[in-house]
Write a protein that holds these residues in place. Structure first.
Motif, mmCIF file in Angstrom:
data_model
loop_
_atom_site.group_PDB
_atom_site.id
_atom_site.type_symbol
_atom_site.label_atom_id
_atom_site.label_comp_id
_atom_site.label_asym_id
_atom_site.label_seq_id
_atom_site.Cartn_x
_atom_site.Cartn_y
_atom_site.Cartn_z
ATOM 1 N N ALA A 1 -0.835 16.149 0.990
ATOM 2 C CA ALA A 1 0.190 15.597 1.880
ATOM 3 C C ALA A 1 1.540 15.559 1.184
ATOM 4 O O ALA A 1 1.634 15.301 -0.023
ATOM 5 N N MET A 2 2.580 15.807 1.959
ATOM 6 C CA MET A 2 3.944 15.547 1.523
ATOM 7 C C MET A 2 4.250 14.086 1.849
ATOM 8 O O MET A 2 4.028 13.639 2.979
ATOM 9 N N ILE A 3 4.737 13.353 0.859
ATOM 10 C CA ILE A 3 5.000 11.928 1.004
ATOM 11 C C ILE A 3 6.505 11.698 0.957
ATOM 12 O O ILE A 3 7.181 12.176 0.049
ATOM 13 N N ALA A 4 7.036 10.963 1.924
ATOM 14 C CA ALA A 4 8.463 10.632 1.960
ATOM 15 C C ALA A 4 8.621 9.116 1.867
ATOM 16 O O ALA A 4 7.893 8.368 2.528
ATOM 17 N N ALA A 5 9.548 8.659 1.048
ATOM 18 C CA ALA A 5 9.766 7.227 0.854
ATOM 19 C C ALA A 5 10.707 6.673 1.922
ATOM 20 O O ALA A 5 11.783 7.224 2.164
ATOM 21 N N VAL A 6 10.295 5.589 2.554
ATOM 22 C CA VAL A 6 11.137 4.847 3.488
ATOM 23 C C VAL A 6 11.747 3.680 2.720
ATOM 24 O O VAL A 6 11.019 2.902 2.091
ATOM 25 N N THR A 7 13.064 3.558 2.742
ATOM 26 C CA THR A 7 13.730 2.526 1.943
ATOM 27 C C THR A 7 14.686 1.700 2.790
ATOM 28 O O THR A 7 15.146 2.142 3.850
ATOM 29 N N ASP A 8 14.999 0.503 2.285
ATOM 30 C CA ASP A 8 16.003 -0.331 2.936
ATOM 31 C C ASP A 8 17.376 -0.017 2.348
ATOM 32 O O ASP A 8 17.521 0.889 1.511
ATOM 33 N N LEU A 9 18.389 -0.755 2.761
ATOM 34 C CA LEU A 9 19.743 -0.480 2.299
ATOM 35 C C LEU A 9 19.894 -0.661 0.795
ATOM 36 O O LEU A 9 20.753 -0.034 0.173
ATOM 37 N N GLY A 10 19.056 -1.501 0.212
ATOM 38 C CA GLY A 10 19.115 -1.726 -1.231
ATOM 39 C C GLY A 10 18.322 -0.711 -2.036
ATOM 40 O O GLY A 10 18.315 -0.784 -3.267
ATOM 41 N N ALA B 1 0.827 -1.200 0.000
ATOM 42 C CA ALA B 1 0.000 0.000 0.000
ATOM 43 C C ALA B 1 0.867 1.258 0.000
ATOM 44 O O ALA B 1 0.535 2.261 -0.646
ATOM 45 N N ALA B 2 1.997 1.209 0.709
ATOM 46 C CA ALA B 2 2.911 2.351 0.729
ATOM 47 C C ALA B 2 3.482 2.607 -0.658
ATOM 48 O O ALA B 2 3.561 3.755 -1.129
ATOM 49 N N ARG B 3 3.876 1.551 -1.346
ATOM 50 C CA ARG B 3 4.423 1.718 -2.702
ATOM 51 C C ARG B 3 3.350 2.220 -3.667
ATOM 52 O O ARG B 3 3.644 3.002 -4.586
ATOM 53 N N ARG B 4 2.114 1.806 -3.441
ATOM 54 C CA ARG B 4 1.026 2.273 -4.296
ATOM 55 C C ARG B 4 0.793 3.779 -4.095
ATOM 56 O O ARG B 4 0.588 4.518 -5.070
ATOM 57 N N LEU B 5 0.864 4.237 -2.853
ATOM 58 C CA LEU B 5 0.700 5.665 -2.572
ATOM 59 C C LEU B 5 1.857 6.460 -3.168
ATOM 60 O O LEU B 5 1.655 7.538 -3.732
ATOM 61 N N TRP B 6 3.050 5.947 -3.058
ATOM 62 C CA TRP B 6 4.230 6.631 -3.622
ATOM 63 C C TRP B 6 4.092 6.762 -5.140
ATOM 64 O O TRP B 6 4.359 7.820 -5.711
ATOM 65 N N ALA B 7 3.659 5.696 -5.782
ATOM 66 C CA ALA B 7 3.513 5.721 -7.240
ATOM 67 C C ALA B 7 2.439 6.704 -7.683
ATOM 68 O O ALA B 7 2.525 7.277 -8.783
ATOM 69 N N ALA B 8 1.434 6.926 -6.846
ATOM 70 C CA ALA B 8 0.343 7.834 -7.194
ATOM 71 C C ALA B 8 0.675 9.292 -6.884
ATOM 72 O O ALA B 8 -0.112 10.179 -7.221
ATOM 73 N N SER B 9 1.819 9.543 -6.262
ATOM 74 C CA SER B 9 2.200 10.900 -5.882
ATOM 75 C C SER B 9 3.003 11.573 -6.980
ATOM 76 O O SER B 9 3.570 10.920 -7.856
ATOM 77 N N LYS B 10 3.079 12.889 -6.919
ATOM 78 C CA LYS B 10 3.729 13.702 -7.944
ATOM 79 C C LYS B 10 4.996 14.345 -7.372
ATOM 80 O O LYS B 10 5.211 14.347 -6.167
ATOM 81 N N TYR C 1 4.483 14.540 -3.526
ATOM 82 C CA TYR C 1 3.309 15.294 -3.079
ATOM 83 C C TYR C 1 2.051 14.626 -3.611
ATOM 84 O O TYR C 1 1.985 14.220 -4.770
ATOM 85 N N HIS C 2 1.064 14.507 -2.733
ATOM 86 C CA HIS C 2 -0.230 13.927 -3.118
ATOM 87 C C HIS C 2 -1.313 14.949 -2.802
ATOM 88 O O HIS C 2 -1.407 15.443 -1.683
ATOM 89 N N ARG C 3 -2.135 15.282 -3.793
ATOM 90 C CA ARG C 3 -3.133 16.344 -3.623
ATOM 91 C C ARG C 3 -4.316 15.917 -2.765
ATOM 92 O O ARG C 3 -5.011 16.767 -2.206
ATOM 93 N N HIS C 4 -4.568 14.620 -2.654
ATOM 94 C CA HIS C 4 -5.795 14.162 -1.988
ATOM 95 C C HIS C 4 -5.484 12.858 -1.255
ATOM 96 O O HIS C 4 -5.894 11.779 -1.665
ATOM 97 N N CYS C 5 -4.762 12.954 -0.139
ATOM 98 C CA CYS C 5 -4.312 11.777 0.601
ATOM 99 C C CYS C 5 -5.290 11.480 1.745
ATOM 100 O O CYS C 5 -5.560 12.342 2.587
ATOM 101 N N PHE C 6 -5.806 10.276 1.775
ATOM 102 C CA PHE C 6 -6.796 9.874 2.778
ATOM 103 C C PHE C 6 -6.230 10.034 4.189
ATOM 104 O O PHE C 6 -5.083 9.686 4.460
ATOM 105 N N TYR C 7 -7.035 10.591 5.081
ATOM 106 C CA TYR C 7 -6.676 10.728 6.495
ATOM 107 C C TYR C 7 -7.691 9.973 7.336
ATOM 108 O O TYR C 7 -8.883 10.296 7.317
ATOM 109 N N ARG C 8 -7.223 8.973 8.065
ATOM 110 C CA ARG C 8 -8.110 8.211 8.946
ATOM 111 C C ARG C 8 -8.200 8.919 10.283
ATOM 112 O O ARG C 8 -7.208 9.029 11.010
ATOM 113 N N PRO C 9 -9.371 9.441 10.648
ATOM 114 C CA PRO C 9 -9.482 10.188 11.904
ATOM 115 C C PRO C 9 -9.289 9.287 13.117
ATOM 116 O O PRO C 9 -9.573 8.084 13.079
#
Length: 344
Positions: A181-190, A123-132, A159-167
C-alpha cells in the motif's frame, strides 16, 4: 454463542435510527438509510447507515458504509468516533448506557498495555512509523503509471509492503488479508499526524489492488488533509491525492492539500494568512456540494476562492491524456493574472 460486544452491536442495530439521531445528528433519514457526511458527524451525504435489515439478507441494520473513503463498520464505531474514545471498553460502556443495559460482570484486569484500536490517530501514526520511503517502491511505480513523476522524499507519502486489508461485504470471500500500500499522512495545521490514507496496490499490475475498496482513510480526518508544501497566501485544494499530485506536475511551486473526500474538503481548516484558494473540484454532486460549502466558508473568512475545472473526468485524466505542458496551459487560463507569472 455471541460475544457481549456482538450482542450490544445487535441491540444498537435494532435501535439504529435512535442511535443516528443521537450520535450522527447532522444527518437525516432518507428511506431505509440515515445519510451524513462521515462517521465524525460532518454534514453531507457520503456515509449511509442501514436503518433496517435487508429482506434478502445482504445487510443488517446498523451497518454503515462511507462511499467517499470506502470505510465501513457498525454503530459501535459510530459511537467511538462521536465520543472520541481511545479504548473499546469506553465505547461499550457508552452503548450500554444508551441502551439502558446493566453493566457487565467485572472481568479480571489485563496487565498488558492496551493497543490502540484500529482506525484511531494512534493506530494511524503506528502505521506511518512502520512504513518505508515511497521513492523506489511499488508506490512510486504506481504513481508513474499515472504520469505522476514529481515525487520527493519530503512528500507526505510512504510505502508499506504488507498492509492489512479488512474485507467488506462487496469483496470476494477468501481474498488476501494484506496487500502492498501507498500510505499518505493526514496532518493538522501544526504538522501533527492525525490519520493516514491507504491505497492498496497489486505488485503484478502496479495498479490498484483487485479489492472492492482499494482506497481508505483512517484516523481523525475532519478539518485536516494530506499537505504538499507549507501553508501560504495562495494554495490549491482538492479531494484526491492523485488529483493534487497531477496539479503539482503542472504547478510545482504552489502549495496544495488533499481533503480525501468531498465532505472533508468542505470542512478543511484554513491556514492563517491564506488569501486565495484554488479548488480542483470533482465533476459530481459531492464535488459540487463541497465547492459550494467551501465557497461560503471562504467568503466569510475573506478568502478568494477560484474553482479549477478539468477537461476530462479529473485532473489526472487530463495529465495522462494531454500531458504536463497542455495541462499547464489549460490551468493558465483559470489562474488569476497575478499568479500566472509566479506559478506558471
Amino acid at each position: 454463542m455471541s460475544s457481549p460486544a456482538a450482542d450490544v452491536a445487535r441491540r444498537l442495530g435494532e435501535n439504529a435510527e435512535a442511535v443516528c439521531r443521537r450520535y450522527l445528528s447532522n444527518g437525516r433519514r432518507e428511506g431505509h438509510y440515515w445519510l451524513v457526511g462521515d462517521v465524525h458527524n460532518a454534514p453531507g451525504r457520503s456515509l449511509y447507515v442501514r436503518l433496517s435489515d435487508h429482506s434478502d439478507g445482504r445487510g443488517a441494520a446498523g451497518k454503515w458504509t462511507d462511499a467517499a473513503s470506502g470505510d465501513h463498520g457498525d454503530l459501535l464505531d459510530v459511537i467511538a468516533a462521536a465520543c472520541g474514545h481511545t479504548a473499546f471498553r469506553e465505547t461499550l460502556e457508552e452503548a450500554r448506557q444508551f441502551l439502558s443495559l446493566p453493566p457487565p460482570p467485572e472481568m479480571p484486569r489485563n496487565p498488558a498495555p492496551p493497543k490502540a484500536p484500529s482506525g484511531t490517530p494512534e493506530a494511524a501514526r503506528r502505521l506511518w512509523a512502520a512504513s518505508k520511503p515511497v521513492l523506489g517502491s511499488l508506490g512510486a511505480d504506481y504513481l508513474a503509471g499515472r504520469s505522476i513523476v514529481t515525487v520527493s522524499a519530503s512528500d507526505p507519502l510512504r510505502y508499506h509492503r504488507h498492509c492489512f486489508y479488512r474485507p467488506s461485504e462487496d469483496d470476494v470471500p477468501g481474498g488476501r488479508p494484506a496487500w502492498p500500500a501507498m500510505i499518505a499522512a493526514v496532518t493538522d495545521l501544526g504538522g501533527a499526524i492525525t490519520g493516514v490514507h491507504r491505497t492498496w496496490l497489486d505488485p503484478e499490475t502496479k495498479d490498484k489492488a483487485p479489492v472492492a475498496y482499494p482506497r481508505r482513510a483512517m484516523g481523525n480526518l475532519l478539518g485536516h488533509g494530506v499537505r504538499f508544501g507549507p501553508a501560504a497566501r495562495v494554495m490549491a485544494a482538492g479531494e484526491g491525492i492523485e488529483t493534487i499530485l497531477s496539479l503539482r506536475e503542472a504547478v510545482p511551486a504552489l502549495s496544495m492539500i488533499a481533503g480525501l473526500s468531498g465532505a472533508h474538503l468542505a470542512a478543511l481548516v484554513f491556514p492563517a494568512g491564506l488569501k486565495r484558494l484554488y479548488v480542483a473540484r470533482d465533476d459530481d454532486p459531492a464535488g459540487g456540494a463541497a465547492l459550494s460549502t467551501l465557497s461560503e466558508r471562504a467568503e466569510q473568512a475573506g478568502i478568494e476562492l477560484l474553482p479549477l475545472e478539468p477537461e476530462y473526468g479529473d485532473f489526472n485524466d487530463d495529465l495522462v491524456i494531454r500531458g504536463r505542458s497542455v495541462l499547464a496551459g489549460a490551468l493558465r487560463t483559470q489562474f488569476a493574472a497575478a499568479d500566472r507569472l509566479k506559478y506558471l
